[in-house]
Scaffold this motif. Structure first.
Motif: not given
Length: 428
Positions: A174-178, A182-185, A207-212
């Protein structure tokens, strides 16, 4: 003649009392023997060499043996499994010899039907009046329920351990996917801008939450460049969706009309129309355009509810570029935004940041870091360009520790300082 208060038995009464006592004694003996034989646990007595001298019916039934084939013919160790016999010889018997008593030792006996039966064994050496060891009395408790309970606990522990390992593996994926999302943003790298330096940094609080938080720098054509930095309210997939929408809306709007207020107005319309019917989503943002000139870079920017940009000048001073009154982007159908203009000269750096930096908690009293502290920190740094300032600020962010509980994005843009001509150089 008899004493007062004492009764004299009638003829035949004394004989009746003696008969009653004898019957009572006999009953006690029968009860004791029956209790020994039919006890819920096994009993046996052995000579000091381990030869079985006495064994109760309960233990014989467990073993599936006859008394005649056991008493005087077998030793206690003969009742044990191979592993139990080895443990008896190497540990149990020596410990019993040293201490005279051993309690609650787990072993396996060879039960009827060639089955292994788990038991708990307690043995005690009985001594004579002069202290010489005479025999060993042993109690054998059925431990099948306990063994089943222990095995169930072991299975439960193994299942819990496997679940923990699976959870850790899932968390890592999950952290890898997040991290990938995140990097795609964010831009993978900032483009090289002629006559300009740029630096950026993104700190992830969890690392468990996508930032805005988001930022970008891209060309507009005819030598002009656009930049933006913003912060979406909330975290997680919903915030990521707003971030993606905001980023691509700003890019598309800028290519159509790069006026900063117009671009933010377009973003406000898109966000409000997209999320007004739901729980509402909004962001703060700064959008600006850069136009390199002869010895300077013109900057025109606008803010929608975002902290003011900070400028570090080549002379070492630092101050904010005020943009008061700008509203949050996406809250109202028609929002007012505030613009500002400035020129960057050689050695000047424009810093954009999200409020994770100024709202970090510091010190024992956990006070907000604040705008004044950021300005003072920037003024204390040598005016060495955007990347040097970004490096100093990333170190500052790391020093906050757990006081930094929000994502933080940094974007710095500046004009390189003019390099002095050396004596070895021949100016053209």
């Amino acid at each position: 003649m008899c004493r007062t208060g004492q009764s004299v038995p009638e003829p035949g009464e004394e004989q009746h009392v003696d008969a009653t006592d004898a019957a009572f004694t006999s009953l006690l003996e029968d009860s004791a023997e029956e209790l020994y034989e039919q006890a819920p646990c096994g009993y046996l007595s052995t000579l000091m060499d381990g030869t079985i001298a006495k064994i109760n019916t309960t233990l014989l039934d467990w073993l599936g043996l006859d008394r005649s084939g056991v008493v005087g013919r077998m030793r206690f160790a003969d009742l044990l499994t191979v592993g139990g016999k080895l443990y008896h010889e190497t540990h149990f018997a020596p410990l019993l010899q040293m201490k005279g008593e051993v309690s609650g030792i787990a072993m396996d006996i060879k039960a009827a039907g060639k089955q292994r039966m788990p038991v708990l064994v307690t043995s005690k050496v009985k001594t004579s009046e002069d202290g010489e060891p005479m025999l060993i009395r042993t109690t054998v408790f059925d431990a099948r329920d306990r063994r089943a309970y222990e095995q169930e606990l072991l299975r439960g522990r193994k299942a819990a351990e496997e679940a923990r390992r699976q959870s850790e593996a899932d968390r890592a994926r999950l952290q890898e996917a997040l991290a990938a999302l995140q990097q795609s943003l964010l831009p993978a790298t900032l483009p090289a801008v002629p006559g300009l330096e740029a630096g950026s940094y993104y700190h992830t609080a969890s690392p468990d939450l996508l930032g805005g938080d988001f930022y970008d720098l891209f060309p507009l054509g005819t030598g002009r460049w656009a930049f933006f930095l913003g912060d979406v309210c909330g975290k997680g997939p919903q915030a990521a969706a707003v971030t993606s929408l905001a980023r691509y809306t700003l890019r598309a709007a800028a290519l159509h009309d790069a006026d900063p207020i117009t671009v933010l107005t377009t973003l406000n319309t898109v966000l409000h129309e997209r999320y007004a019917s739901g729980e509402g989503r909004y962001c703060t943002a700064v959008f600006g355009a850069l136009e390199p000139g002869d010895g300077h870079v013109r900057v025109h920017l606008a803010s929608g509810g975002h902290p003011s940009a900070l400028i570090q000048r080549a002379d070492g001073s630092a101050d904010y570029l005020p943009t008061p009154g700008g509203l949050l982007v996406g809250v109202l159908p028609h929002a007012q935004f505030t613009d500002a203009r400035t020129d960057l000269l050689p050695g000047d750096t424009l810093l954009l940041y999200t409020d994770g930096l100024t709202e970090a908690r510091t010190g024992t009293d956990r006070e907000l870091y604040g705008d004044d502290a950021l300005r003072a920190f920037t003024a204390d740094q040598p005016p060495a360009g955007p990347q040097a300032l970004i490096t100093a600020l990333s170190t500052l962010l790391a020093s906050f520790g757990d006081g930094l509980d929000d994502d933080t994005a940094l974007l710095a843009l500046g004009m390189p300082a003019t390099q002095p001509t050396t004596a070895n150089e021949n100016p053209t």
